[in-house]
Scaffold this motif. Structure first.
Motif, PDB file in Angstrom:
ATOM      1  N   VAL A   1       0.837  -1.208   0.000  1.00 43.23           N
ATOM      2  CA  VAL A   1       0.000   0.000   0.000  1.00 43.23           C
ATOM      3  C   VAL A   1       0.870   1.256   0.000  1.00 43.23           C
ATOM      4  CG1 VAL A   1      -1.785   1.260   1.249  1.00 43.23           C
ATOM      5  CG2 VAL A   1      -1.883  -1.215   1.152  1.00 43.23           C
TER       6      VAL A   1
ATOM      7  N   PRO B   1      -8.953  -6.115  -4.437  1.00 45.98           N
ATOM      8  CA  PRO B   1      -8.832  -7.321  -3.597  1.00 45.98           C
ATOM      9  C   PRO B   1     -10.030  -7.500  -2.662  1.00 45.98           C
ATOM     10  CG  PRO B   1      -6.808  -6.056  -3.563  1.00 45.98           C
ATOM     11  CD  PRO B   1      -7.814  -5.205  -4.230  1.00 45.98           C
TER      12      PRO B   1
ATOM     13  N   VAL C   1      -8.309 -11.993  -6.928  1.00 45.46           N
ATOM     14  CA  VAL C   1      -7.459 -11.097  -6.132  1.00 45.46           C
ATOM     15  C   VAL C   1      -6.065 -10.951  -6.750  1.00 45.46           C
ATOM     16  CG1 VAL C   1      -6.295 -10.939  -3.886  1.00 45.46           C
ATOM     17  CG2 VAL C   1      -8.730 -11.397  -3.990  1.00 45.46           C
TER      18      VAL C   1
ATOM     19  N   TYR D   1      -1.308  -5.872  -5.665  1.00 41.95           N
ATOM     20  CA  TYR D   1      -1.283  -5.991  -4.199  1.00 41.95           C
ATOM     21  C   TYR D   1      -1.758  -7.387  -3.773  1.00 41.95           C
ATOM     22  CZ  TYR D   1      -2.281  -4.746   0.695  1.00 41.95           C
ATOM     23  OH  TYR D   1      -2.321  -4.698   2.071  1.00 41.95           O
ATOM     24  N   GLY D   2      -2.805  -7.863  -4.443  1.00 39.93           N
ATOM     25  CA  GLY D   2      -3.293  -9.214  -4.166  1.00 39.93           C
ATOM     26  C   GLY D   2      -2.233 -10.250  -4.504  1.00 39.93           C
TER      27      GLY D   2
ATOM     28  N   LYS E   1       0.467 -10.340  -1.866  1.00 45.59           N
ATOM     29  CA  LYS E   1       0.068 -11.079  -0.662  1.00 45.59           C
ATOM     30  C   LYS E   1       0.084 -12.590  -0.930  1.00 45.59           C
ATOM     31  CE  LYS E   1      -2.165  -7.799   2.222  1.00 45.59           C
ATOM     32  NZ  LYS E   1      -2.919  -7.644   3.427  1.00 45.59           N
TER      33      LYS E   1
END
Lengths: 479, 455
Positions: B122, B250, B346, B351-352, B355
């Motif tokens: 983020v 996401p 996602v 960003y998904g 992760k």
């Protein structure tokens, strides 16, 4: 300023430079700002984006709510018998043994709150079932999506927190820099309009642009939820929705003022956008998370494992203190001293459970207090309290377990003085009563009172940046 | 010339306020987050040890509790480790593998934990936009791009120089954040038995993954920057894209997957399983009753009866396991189907994807949780149940051959810990998607920049 006609100028000259604000000028500047935001498609863009987001996410959240509601309904209609099974005795010529088997039904689940469609808050955690007995066991979270807690829940609170703040900044960040770059600010200030009329006019224009975006989008969502879920069927629910809207507007105004302040401070639009985004990231993403992290460091609570370890230690200590009477976890009541030991064990378990639950509540309260210092934290905690899915309701949820365990402890103690059959009957009655308890909603007044701190925090932030913007604009050198 | 452009890029970046603000923000947030994670990790390891002690003392021959060890890279990415049960109770008399009680974590519903994935995914992606937005559009607005393009250097080399400059500018805060995080983490997580072990290869893989994610956003910026003329327009275009891709997609994807692939509610399945087990238990009890009555009529002794009893127990336990397992497997299949769909959606967001990769890399993702569940299932079927039944068979009641010291002997429970290569292989799809996005955006940048009309 082509909109300011000669009539207005004459009126202004006739009145002279008195301290009275000329509302016509303020309105003219505000109208110009609103029209500019319409002409450059910002208001239509923001309105369409916000409406589609709120409606789309309300639809997804309503599916989630229905799922959880259906889960609760199944749980409520399922039989609540403790154990289904029995015992078979093998009576043989040279001895006997027996075999027993059984299976228990699911423990009760709490009903999801209707407003969780709107603002889910901590309602997902409160959907966890729990077994109340001598001690409390919290069952696992619902198993549908393992990765769901990796990201934010996309409810109304999420949209307001992230998108309304960005939209407010979009309206305000270039409100002044645009005029500075085009040179129209110098021109405007050369007109017989005072800075303290120009500034409120601009502010009013930006705020009205935000209201024109947020108001209809919010109304659409309310109407959708009303038709789909009949969510606002009484005055209290409607009042809650209005309060939530008021909090959202206050939150939006904080960012209007932040953006406005930055816009006055810098000269170029792209620099204002960078500063605005950094401020946004700090206020929305960093501050509330840092406040929550700080709470966790400063006020750690017992984890369930630590609670378990304490409970285990108590059992061990009691075993060591009275080895003759408590050879196993369940002591034989007939032995001397066993009753006292069992009562002490029950009391100790109750105390440690109280400590565990109070620790959770206190940490949550402090997190609310700390996070309310930042606008995003204040918004999240404030509107979840208003929606009955916040800290107050979690307290109520834990209170349900606490009182349930108290009843159980009392029943287990009283059982010691009764015959086995009467004792068993008493415990079963209390289990039934405890399992049928559902938590009550907090009264609207309690919710409003809880939301007053976040509201005050938002008002302070808005006032601070508003005053800073006014002060900075007063100092602004038009040359 | 390439070096000159590169040096200029770096010089401008170091001079700018954005870069300094990023470093200041990271200096404030990273140690705080790492400290919390270190304390949290220490507590998890201590809790794990205390749980193991309790289970060792309290476990009986008919009940064994299996606990998932704390992954050593958990403080870097918490993943789903604490969202799902990490402890299961195996019982000789039940076909169900039951999760133990879990801690309450209400705050996570309001504010998901801040770990390195949040800082990179983020904050640093937002910073990458702030760092890269001005690279081409700014030069266009100032008119210096014409001057740069007049150098005896191909346009591709100019773009490459700018891209290299941007990459280096992103690498500095990234390495700073990762190493500051790691140092604070190692310093504060150390306490007697707690040792955080992280290898250079793992840290390298983490930095590389993060850099790929940041590059996606930097290239997105440049692609827009090659198309428009004003820096502010780049920002206006990039911010909604970043918001949609990082913050919205996401969260939206998870709930969209739930609506696209509906499954039965948990309580319904649970109720179905309970009913099935209750039905089987009733049938088993009836069988036992019949056998017991027959043995009583035949005037049989304990020795004979015990053999019949054990045979019945084995047969019914096998049947109960098979039938209940069918239901639990079906439930797991449904959940995994939805989970895979959610992950596929996602993953499309960088960003998904980050992760997802970190989940595989740190052993805290859904895949490692599935491995744990498989290990529990396997241990129950192949180790616990046969050993437990054999132990029961040895303990005939009322006979003198019962040895009180005959404890249930089981091999230690082990959760598979894949090598770094295997973990990266698990993350291959997400990595490929990110690389695909990079190449796609690079192609757009090259195309737009090649066709840029200097006039």
């Amino acid at each position: 300023m082509p909109d300011i006609s000669n009539d207005h100028l004459q009126t202004y000259s006739a009145k002279g430079l008195d301290n009275k604000l000329n509302l016509t000028f303020i309105w003219l500047v505000a109208r110009k700002e609103i029209l500019t935001n319409f002409r450059n498609f910002r208001i239509p863009f923001a309105l369409v984006t916000l409406t589609s987001l709120l409606l789309g996410l309300a639809h997804l959240m309503s599916l989630d709510y229905r799922y959880r509601l259906s889960n609760w309904e199944v749980n409520q209609t399922a039989p609540r018998d403790a154990i289904v099974g029995g015992v078979v005795d093998y009576n043989l010529i040279d001895g006997k043994f027996s075999y027993s088997a059984g299976v228990g039904y699911s423990p009760p689940v709490q009903r999801p709150r209707p407003f969780s469609v709107f603002i889910k808050g901590i309602d997902g955690e409160m959907n966890r079932s729990g077994i109340i007995n001598q001690r409390i066991n919290f069952m696992a979270r619902q198993d549908e999506l393992v990765i769901s807690l990796l990201f934010d829940t996309p409810d109304t609170s999420f949209v307001i927190k992230l998108f309304v703040s960005l939209i407010a900044l979009m309206f305000s960040l270039d409100a002044m820099t645009r005029e500075k770059e085009a040179g129209t600010l110098r021109l405007a200030l050369a007109e017989p309009i005072r800075r303290r009329e120009f500034l409120p006019g601009k502010w009013l224009g930006i705020s009205a642009s935000l209201l024109l975006t947020l108001g209809p989008a919010y109304l659409c969502e309310i109407l959708y939820l009303q038709f789909k879920h009949n969510l606002f069927n009484d005055q209290a629910s409607f009042a809650r929705a209005l309060f939530i809207f008021f909090l959202c507007i206050l939150y939006g105004l904080v960012f209007v003022n932040v953006g406005f302040f930055i816009s006055i401070l810098v000269t170029r639009t792209h620099k204002a956008i960078i500063a605005g985004l950094l401020a946004w990231a700090t206020i929305v993403l960093v501050l509330p998370n840092a406040a929550v992290l700080a709470t966790q460091v400063l006020f750690p609570t017992l984890t369930y494992d630590q609670f378990d370890a304490h409970s285990y230690k108590i059992r061990q200590d009691l075993r060591e203190a009275e080895p003759a009477t408590t050879s196993a976890v369940k002591p034989s009541i007939g032995l001397p001293g066993a009753k006292t030991t069992l009562v002490r064990l029950l009391e100790a378990e109750r105390q440690i459970t109280d400590e565990y639950l109070m620790g959770k509540i206190n940490q949550l309260r402090r997190a609310r207090l700390f996070a309310s210092v930042s606008p995003a934290g204040a918004l999240v905690f404030g509107i979840s309290d208003l929606a009955n899915t916040g800290v107050n309701d979690f307290e109520e949820y834990l209170e349900l377990f606490r009182s349930g365990q108290l009843s159980m402890t009392d029943a287990l103690k009283r059982r010691l003085d009764l015959s086995p059959q009467a004792g068993k009957k008493l415990v079963q009655e209390v289990i039934k009563d405890v399992n049928n308890r559902q938590r009550a909603d907090k009264t609207p007044i309690t919710s409003y009172l809880s939301a007053s701190l976040p509201m005050a925090s938002l008002a302070v932030w808005a006032a601070f940046f508003g005053l800073a913007a006014a002060w900075r604009f007063k100092q602004y050198d038009a040359r | 010339m390439f070096r000159v452009i590169l040096q200029r890029e770096l010089h401008e970046a170091l001079k700018g306020y954005t870069f300094k603000s990023v470093i200041v923000l990271l200096t404030l947030l990273v140690p705080l987050s790492a400290y919390i994670q270190a304390v949290h990790y220490r507590r998890l390891v201590e809790d794990y040890a205390s749980r193991q002690n309790i289970h060792r003392v309290e476990s009986r021959n008919e009940i064994v509790v299996l606990t998932r060890p704390v992954p050593s890279l958990l403080p870097f990415f918490n993943g789903v480790y604490e969202n799902r049960p990490n402890e299961f109770r195996l019982q000789r008399d039940s076909a169900l593998v039951l999760p133990s009680s879990e801690d309450l974590a209400p705050l996570e519903w309001l504010f998901p934990k801040v770990d390195l994935s949040f800082i990179i995914g983020v904050l640093l992606t937002l910073m990458s936009i702030l760092i890269a937005y001005d690279k081409i559009a700014g030069e266009k607005a100032r008119g210096t791009l014409k001057f740069v393009l007049s150098f005896p250097l191909s346009r591709r080399s100019v773009l490459l120089a700018k891209l290299t400059g941007t990459t280096l500018q992103l690498l500095v805060p990234l390495i700073y954040a990762v190493f500051l995080y790691t140092i604070v983490l190692i310093f504060f997580s150390y306490k007697e038995m707690t040792t955080l072990t992280v290898s250079w290869a793992e840290l390298g893989a983490l930095v590389l993954t993060a850099l790929i994610v940041l590059m996606v956003f930097a290239l997105l910026n440049m692609a827009i920057s090659t198309t428009v003329k004003q820096s502010s327009t780049v920002m206006v275009a990039c911010t909604p894209v970043w918001t949609a891709v990082v913050l919205l997609w996401p969260s939206l994807g998870l709930y969209a997957a739930s609506s696209l692939r509906p499954i039965a509610v948990q309580e319904a399945t649970q109720h179905q399983i309970t009913l099935k087990e209750a039905e089987l238990i009733q049938a088993e009890l009836a069988d036992h009753k019949e056998v017991a009555a027959g043995l009583q009529t035949q005037k049989a002794g304990v020795e004979v009866a015990w053999e019949r009893y054990i045979e019945l127990r084995r047969r019914w336990m096998g049947r109960r396991n098979d039938e209940v397992k069918q239901l639990t497997d079906e439930r797991r299949r449904q959940i995994n189907g939805r989970q895979q769909l959610a992950r596929s959606i996602v993953r499309l967001s960088p960003y998904g994807a980050l992760k997802d990769i970190l989940g595989s890399l740190c052993n805290t993702g859904p895949d490692s949780y599935e491995d744990f569940l498989d290990a529990v299932e396997l241990y129950y079927q192949q180790e616990f149940l046969p050993a437990s039944m054999a132990h029961l068979a040895r303990h005939k009641p009322g006979l003198n051959n019962t040895n009180q010291n005959d404890e249930l002997q089981l091999r230690p429970f082990q959760v598979p810990s894949p090598s770094l290569g295997a973990r990266l292989k698990q993350a291959a799809l997400s990595l490929c998607l990110l690389l695909g996005q990079i190449f796609g955006l690079l192609a757009v940048c090259l195309f737009r920049f090649d066709h840029y009309d200097v006039r």
